[in-house]
Design an enzyme around this catalytic site. Structure first.
Site, short mmCIF file in Angstrom:
data_model
loop_
_atom_site.label_atom_id
_atom_site.label_comp_id
_atom_site.label_asym_id
_atom_site.label_seq_id
_atom_site.Cartn_x
_atom_site.Cartn_y
_atom_site.Cartn_z
N ASN D 156 34.25 41.31 39.49
CA ASN D 156 32.95 41.09 39.76
C ASN D 156 32.07 41.99 38.72
OD1 ASN D 156 33.09 38.94 41.63
ND2 ASN D 156 33.74 40.66 43.03
N CYS D 178 37.86 33.16 42.82
CA CYS D 178 37.25 34.08 43.93
C CYS D 178 37.67 33.11 45.14
CB CYS D 178 35.92 34.23 43.88
SG CYS D 178 35.10 34.63 45.34
N HIS D 179 38.19 33.99 46.22
CA HIS D 179 38.76 33.33 47.33
C HIS D 179 37.57 32.94 48.52
CE1 HIS D 179 39.87 37.41 48.78
NE2 HIS D 179 38.62 37.52 48.69
N HIS D 215 29.69 33.59 45.04
CA HIS D 215 29.23 33.95 46.08
C HIS D 215 28.15 33.78 46.66
CE1 HIS D 215 31.84 38.25 45.03
NE2 HIS D 215 32.47 37.11 45.35
MG LIG Z 1 34.57 37.40 44.99
#
Ligand SMILES: [Mg+2]
Ligand SMILES: [Mg+2]
Ligand SMILES: [Mg+2]
Ligand SMILES: [Mg+2]
Lengths: 464, 464, 464, 464
Positions: D156, D178-179, D215
Site C-alpha cells: 500500500n 487486496c482482500h 479500499h
Molecule cells: Mg488492502
C-alpha cells in the site's frame, strides 16, 4: 447573392424579455450596430414587464444617435415569440426573491455562507432543481417553433441550464454566455498599467485560453503582444496578496457595485494552483472548501469580497424599476454606447459578419477530452457563419480537473434527479458539494427544508 | 516590456535548406515582412546547395525593395543550425529520383497508376518507410538542441512525417503545412466569379472548416459573408461535371503547371459524399479505389488530371537549378511579393503578432473525437502566442470517417513496422491500401521489389 | 428465498417461432435441461407455422426421455407473446427467397460473387435495409411489453439487427449469438488431434479471446491447459495451406453440409494477419477485397469453400418442411441431445445458474476502446445473474482495426440512412464495401436494381 | 505437449520476502497446492529476515501433510531473485514505524484522525511519496531481469504502487490484490445466515461486481443463486443500522483482530449511495469527508470501528517476530490449510490451470470508460492462461464517480509530483483530500512537517 439572410430582417426572441437589466444591455448594443436590423420579440411570464420593454425599445429607433433600428414587440405566448426567430436569448429569473432568500440565507443557519448562491453550493443546487423544468419547457418550445435558431443563455446556474437545453433537445444550437471572464481579462489590463505603466490596453488586445466551468474558469495561458503574462502576474500577486487590488473595471461595470472585490481569492488560487482564476472572487469562493474563504462573515471580510444578500437584490430591483419608469416616461434615456457584452458580436459572427474567438459554455463533445463527454464546460470557441466550434483544451492539470469534475459529476447527478424524479440523486450531489461541511444527518435536514421552500416549482418530484 | 522575444533577433532553422523551391518561397515571404528579422540557418545534406541559398538569401537584404532583413547562414551540422532556433522548418527530399521512380512507376507494371506517389498508395507507403528514420533523427536532434522551438514540416508523406516527429519526441511543438487546401479555397473564389459574377474575392475572405487527412481533406462548411456556399457548389458541380472547370489559380501557382486539373474528381466526390474535397484532383484520386479515377492512363485523361512523372520532376529540377544559377549570378532576382504560403504568418502569430485560424496537420489529441487519439489529422486550428489549438470537429459523417480511418490505421501499421523492425506490418498496410487492387501473392511480389529498391534507407529492418 | 425467480415458471418469447431450424434447436436444448421450466411463447407472421411448432413442442413434454418440461403456445399477436417474458429470442427471416435471390445473385451479373450474402457485401447491405424496420418494430414492442426481458438475437445481419434494437430502445438488454466462433474452436480441437494426437478435447476445454465483428471474428489468444496454441497453429497452417483441412465438426453440424470448408481462407488470413480468423470461410471471404477469394466461381473452388445458393436454401427448406410434417405426424421425433448451441446455457447463467464466459455481439460501451462507442462488436463476455459484462479488448492490432472499422462505419451509414430516410447514406456504404469492385456509375445501377427488388419492405424511404 | 511450462519448475520472486505475514500466507497456500512446484526466491533489504523465511519455508517441504513442494532461497540481490521468475510478488514496508507514526499521528495534532493512514488522507499521500521511488526501482529491475513475469503487488498505497509500476515500465504485466473485497463478500454470507437462515454459504458462491478504487470499492450488483441481494441488504441495513453487526469473518481473519468493525460506516454509505461499500469500515471512512466518521475519537467509537495505531502495529510485529522464532525453532508449525487469499489461485489461472473471475487493481485501459484512461481502478477481471482481462463497468453512478475521481486525480497529481520533482503538485493533492479539513495555510504547515519527517526517502525532491 442568393442564400444570404436578409440582414435587415433578423428576428431575436427574448425569453425573459421583461428584464430590467440584460434586456436593456441588448437594446443598447443593438442600437450601436448598424449592419443588422429587425425585430426583438419579447416574451415574459410578466407580460406587462415585456410591454414596458417594448415601449422602451421602440423609443430607441426614433433617436438620431441610434444607428441600429429595431422593432420591439411583446408577445403573450412563447410560440409567437419563437416562430421565425433567428436567435433566442434566454435570461429568466427562476422563481421569486422568496425562493432566492431560502437558497442563499437558510444555509446560514447551518453555518454555510454563500456569496452568490446561484451557481453551486446549497443555493445553486436548489435553484438548479427549480430552473431545470423551466429550461425543459423552453427547449421543447424551441424544438417546436424555432429549431434552427441559435440560442444564447444568460440564466444561472449556467451549466445546468445549458445542460437542460441539450438534454431535452439534443440538436439545439445553444451556448451560454457570462461576462465574468471579461472582467478578469480587463483586470489583467489594469495589471499591465500597474506593473508596467502600459495604459489603454483593452481586454480584446489580450490573448487568453479559458478552461473550466462557468464561474470557476481559469486562464492557463495569457499573453499581450506575444508576452507571456504569467511571470508578471506572479509578481503582481506577491505585490498585492495581503492588501488586495481594486481594479477600475469592478467599479464601473453596470452590475458590479456590490460585486467588486480585491481579488485576494484569485491571488490565493494562483498561489495554490498556478493558474489565473477568471471570475469574480464571490463566484470563485463558492467552488472551494466551505471552511476556507466563506467560513464566516469575518473571514469573507478579510478576503475582501462581499456576500450578495437578497435584501441587496430587492433594493437593486427597486432601483431598476424606478429606472424603467424613467425610461418609459422619458425622464431618462438608455445609454447607447457599447455595453462590453458580446451577445450582439456573437450574433453578427453567426450571420457571417466577422469571425472571432471568445469563451462560451457549451456541451463537451471532446473539446476537453479529459472531462466527461456531455458535460457543460467553458472554453474558448471560434465563431463563424452558423458555427460555434470550441477549441481544444487537452492539457488541463490534474489538480484543476479534480476541482472541475467534482461539480461536473454533481451536474450529472442533479440532472439524473430531475429526469428520474428521484430526489436522492440531488441530495447526493448536495452532500458532495464543497460548501456542504455538514454531517449527513444535518445536511439532510437543511436539504429537506430548502426543497420544501421551493417545492411548488419542482414539478418532477412527488413531494409530501 | 520584459519577457518579450526580441523580434529582430529570431532564428529559423531550415532542415533541407538547400532546396530550390520552398526555401525561396520562405525568402520571399520573409523579405516582405518588416516586423521580424534575424537569422535563417540553412542545413542540408548537400552543403553546397545550402551555401548557394546562403548567398542568394544574403543578396536580398541589400535590396531596397526588401523590408524584411535576414541573415542567411549555411551550417555543416544539424546541431549548429538548431541551437537557439525559435522555429524549425523541415522540407527535405527523402532519397533521390531513383527511389522516387521505383515508388511511382514500378507499380505501373502491375496496373497500378499513381498521380503523385508520395502520400498513400504503394509509392507513398514505401516513401514513408524511407522517410521515417530521417524524421526520427531530426526529432532527436530537435529534442537535444531546440526542444522549445516550433517545428513546421513541409515534407511528404505529411501524416507519417508528423507522426514520426511526435513518436520520437512526444513533447515536440510540431505541425505540418500544405497548400492544397488554399488551392481549393481559391477555386471557390473562382466559383463565386463564375456563378455570381463576384470578382476579387480572396481565399482569406472565405470561411471554411477543414476535416480529414493531408491531401484528402474536405470542407464540411464553407461560406462567404455568411452565405452558405454549398447550394452554389451543388449547381456549379452540375454545370461543369462533364466538362470540368479550369481555374485561374491552378495556372499561376508556382508549382502547378503540371499540377492543374479540371476538378472533375472533386466534383465526383461531391456527388458521392456531399462534402467539398479540398485538394488537387491528383492527390484526391490516390485515396480512392484503384479501379476508379486511376484505373489506367485513359481513365486519368478522361477525368482531366495528370500523372506526375519522375521524368517531369527531373526536368523541373533542371529548370530550378538553372534558376538557382541565375539568382547567384545576379541575372535574375527573387520576386518579393507574398507567395501565398502561410509559414511566415504562422510564425508571426506564434510570436504574438496576430492571432488567426488556418488548417494544419497535427496530432489528434481530441479535435476529431471520432478518430483515434494519436493519429495525425488535418483540421483548422487557432494560432496565437506560443499556441496552436485545433478547433473541434465532432461531427464528421461516417462515410468520410470510413475513408479517413482506412489510411489512419495504415499509418499506425506503418509506424509499428518502423518501430518494431517487422516489415509484415507495413505489408499489411500495403494490402489495405485502396490502390492495391492485387491479390495477396502479386501484392507481395510488388512490395518486395519496391522495398528492395529502397532498402539502403531502411535502416530499421534486416533485409536480405 | 424471497426475491428469487420461480425457475419452473420462466417465459420465453420466440419471435419467428414458426422457424423450422433454430426453434427445434431450442426445443431440444430446453428438453435436456431440468433446472428450468415454463412456457415458450411462439410468435410468427406465419401463425400456422407457429401452431405447428406449438404442437411439436408440446409433444416433447410427454416423452420420458425429456427432463425439461415446457409448454409451447402460439400467439397471434406480438404483445401476447412478449407480455411477462423473461427472455425474448429473435430469429426471423426478413422477406422471402425472392428478395434473397436478388441479394445474392443479382450482383453476379456484375461479377460480384457472394458466398452467403446475408452479412456484408451488396446482399448483406440490402438485407440490412429490409430488416432494420422489422427490428425497430420488435424493439418498440419489447419496450412496451417486456422491457426487462433479456433479448437474444439470432437474425442476420447480426451487427445491424442488434444495432437496430439498441437504436430504437437504448435500455434494451439485448445481445446477439452466432455459432461460427464455436465452429472454429472445435476446429482447433481437431488440430490438437491432428498435430499432437490429443483426442477428445471439447471446445469448452479451450480458452480463447474473441475480437471483431460478427462473421469476421478473430482469436488473438488461444490456449489449451495453459499451452499457447498459436505456434502449433502456425505449423498446422503450413502443413495444410495448399491442400486445406476438412474437420469433423463441419461435417456433422446440423446446418453445415453445404457449409463445410477446407479452411484455406482461414489459413491465408493467418499468414496475412497473424491472428486466427474464427468463422466459416464462406463468411470470412465476404469481408475481404472482392478480387481475392470471391473473384469468380473458379477461384472459390480453388479456395475450397462453397457459394450458398438460394436454390440450395429452397431445397433445404423443403426438407425441413418435410421434417416438420414428420414431427407433427409422429413419424419422427426430435433428438433430445444437446445441440451445441449456448442459448439455454446463457439463459441459465442470467437466472443465476452458473456464471461463464462466452462470446456475444453487443453494443460497444468501451470493451473495444479502439473502435467507436455504439458500434456492435463481438467479444467475450462474462454472463452472471441478470448481467452480461463484456471483457476488455484494448490491444487489437491496427491491421485488424482497419478491416473491422471499414464495416463498422458502414453500419453507421446504413443506420443513418434508415433513420433519415436518405438512401444516399446506404449507397455510400455500398460503395465502401470491399466486395463492390465497381466504378461508381455501375455500382449505382446495381444498387438501384437491388433496392427496387426489395422496395416493398423499405418503409422508411420514398422510392419512386 | 510442447510449449507448456514445466509446472513443477515455477519460479516465484518475492520482493519483501523477509515479511512475517504475507510471506507465510504464501507458504501456506503453496503448501496446499499440488499441481505446481518450484522455487520461491526471497529478496528483502533485511537479508537476515529473508534467510529466516528461507529456513521456515524449507521446513515445509519435509512435512508429510504438505502436498506442494517448494524450495525457498534468500537472495542478496534483486536481480538474482528476479532472473528467470515466472511471478513476482511485491509486499514491502516502505520505511519504518517512525515514518508511519508521523503519517498516522502527526495529523492528529491538527484534528485529523486516520483509521489506517496508508491509503489516502495525509498519511496515505506522504506514504505514497515515500513508496513511489521504491516502486520505480523495482519496475526497472523487473524490466531488466524478468520482463515477462506476472507481477502481483500487495503493498500500500495500492493504487499508486501499481501506477508507479506502469509509469516506469508500461509493458509490465502487473496487478494489485487486496482482500478487503473478500471480507465484504463473506460478510454478505453472514447476512444470508442472519436474514434467511441460510448457513454455510462461502464467498465464492456469491456473484458480485466490483467497482471503484482500492479500499474504496463498491458492489453495484450482488446475487446468490440468481437472487439479487440488494433488497435483502436494504432490510439488513435497517435492522442493524443503529447497533451495527459483528460478523464472524472479522473475528477469525488472521489480520483482523484490531481490524474488526460493526459495519455501521458501510450501512451509512448504503443509505447515502445505494451501493454496497466493499471494504473494512476503517478504510472506507478515510475516503469520506473528514468531519464525518473520523471527526474525533468519540465519533469513531460511535461508528464502532477502530483507529489502527502505530503502537498496535509495533506490538503486533513483536508477536510476529516471536512467531518467527517459534517457526524457526520448531516450537510451532505453519498452518497448511488454505488462507483465503487468492494469490496462488491467480498464478494457477495464469498458468492455464482454471480460468476464473476475481477483482484486481490494474491500469484503466477502458474497463471503466467513465474514468480517465491510465488511472488505477479496482474491478472484476477474467483470469486465464497468461491473461488478465478486466470486465467492463460502463455504468457507474455519477455520485460514485464523483467520489472516485477526486482520488484518481489526486493520484495523477502525486505521480506528476514524483516525476517532476515539484512538491507543489503533491500539496495540491493534499489540499484536495477529503480528510484535509484545514485552511490552506495550516494545511501547508502540516504537509511541510510530514514531508520533513520522511524526507530521506524522497530522493526525487530537493528538500532544504
Ligand atoms: Mg488492502
Ligand atoms: Mg455569470
Ligand atoms: Mg502537400
Ligand atoms: Mg451467424
Amino acid at each position: 447573392m442568393k442564400g444570404s439572410k436578409d440582414l435587415k430582417n433578423i428576428k431575436i426572441a427574448y425569453i425573459g424579455g421583461g428584464s430590467r437589466g440584460w434586456a436593456w444591455q441588448l437594446m443598447r448594443d443593438l442600437a450601436t450596430e448598424k449592419e443588422i436590423a429587425g425585430q426583438v420579440a419579447l416574451y415574459d411570464i410578466d407580460f406587462e414587464a415585456a410591454k414596458h420593454n417594448e415601449a422602451i425599445g421602440n423609443e430607441l429607433k426614433k433617436r438620431e444617435d441610434v444607428v441600429g433600428k429595431w422593432d420591439y414587440k411583446a408577445y403573450e405566448t412563447i410560440d409567437g415569440a419563437l416562430t421565425g426567430a433567428d436567435f433566442v436569448v434566454i435570461s429568466i429569473m427562476p422563481g421569486t426573491f422568496e425562493e432566492m432568500a431560502s437558497d442563499v440565507h437558510l444555509p446560514e443557519e447551518y453555518g454555510i455562507y454563500q456569496s452568490v448562491g446561484d451557481t453551486a453550493g446549497p443555493g445553486g443546487i436548489v435553484r438548479a432543481l427549480r430552473t431545470i423544468p423551466m429550461m425543459f419547457e423552453i427547449a421543447e418550445a424551441i424544438q417546436a417553433y424555432s429549431p434552427n435558431a441559435w440560442v444564447i443563455n444568460y440564466t444561472n446556474p449556467m451549466s445546468l441550464c445549458v445542460k437542460a437545453l441539450y438534454t431535452k433537445f439534443p440538436e439545439i444550437k445553444a451556448f451560454g454566455c457570462c461576462h465574468e471572464v471579461f472582467g478578469t481579462a480587463s483586470f489583467l489590463c489594469e495589471m499591465l498599467k500597474d506593473m508596467e505603466g502600459i495604459d489603454g490596453v483593452k481586454r480584446q488586445d489580450l490573448t487568453y485560453n479559458v478552461i473550466g466551468i462557468n464561474h470557476f474558469t481559469f486562464f492557463d495561458k495569457a499573453s499581450y503582444n506575444g508576452v507571456d503574462l504569467f511571470p508578471m502576474y506572479d509578481k503582481f500577486v506577491d505585490k498585492y496578496y495581503d492588501t488586495g487590488f481594486f481594479d477600475e473595471a469592478s467599479k464601473t461595470n453596470w452590475m458590479n457595485n456590490t460585486f467588486s472585490c480585491a481579488h485576494r481569492v484569485k491571488f490565493d488560487l494562483f498561489k495554490r494552483y498556478g493558474s489565473i482564476a477568471a471570475a469574480g472572487d464571490r463566484h470563485l469562493a463558492e467552488f472551494c472548501y466551505g471552511k476556507e474563504y466563506l467560513k464566516d462573515p469575518e473571514t469573507v471580510k478579510a478576503w475582501k469580497f462581499g456576500l450578495t444578500t437578497v435584501d441587496w437584490r430587492k433594493k437593486d430591483l427597486k432601483e431598476r424599476l424606478e429606472k424603467s419608469r424613467k425610461y418609459l416616461s422619458g425622464e431618462e434615456q438608455i445609454d447607447v454606447t457599447p455595453s462590453g457584452e458580446e451577445g450582439v458580436l456573437q450574433m453578427k459572427a453567426l450571420l457571417g459578419l466577422g469571425n472571432f474567438v471568445t469563451n462560451v459554455n457549451i456541451i463537451n463533445r471532446g473539446q476537453v477530452p479529459q472531462l466527461p463527454l456531455g458535460s457543460i464546460v467553458e472554453t474558448n470557441a471560434y465563431f463563424s457563419a452558423d458555427e460555434v466550434r470550441p477549441v481544444l483544451c487537452s492539457d488541463i492539470p490534474s489538480e484543476l480537473l479534480a476541482l472541475f469534475s467534482r461539480h461536473i459529476y454533481n451536474h450529472e447527478s442533479i440532472m439524473k434527479s430531475a429526469l428520474t424524479g428521484d430526489l436522492n440523486h440531488a441530495f447526493r450531489a448536495f452532500l458532495n458539494d464543497p460548501l456542504v461541511t455538514l454531517d449527513v444527518k444535518t445536511a439532510k435536514e437543511l436539504f429537506d427544508r430548502m426543497i420544501h421552500n421551493t417545492k411548488k416549482y419542482l414539478t418532477m418530484y412527488q413531494i409530501g
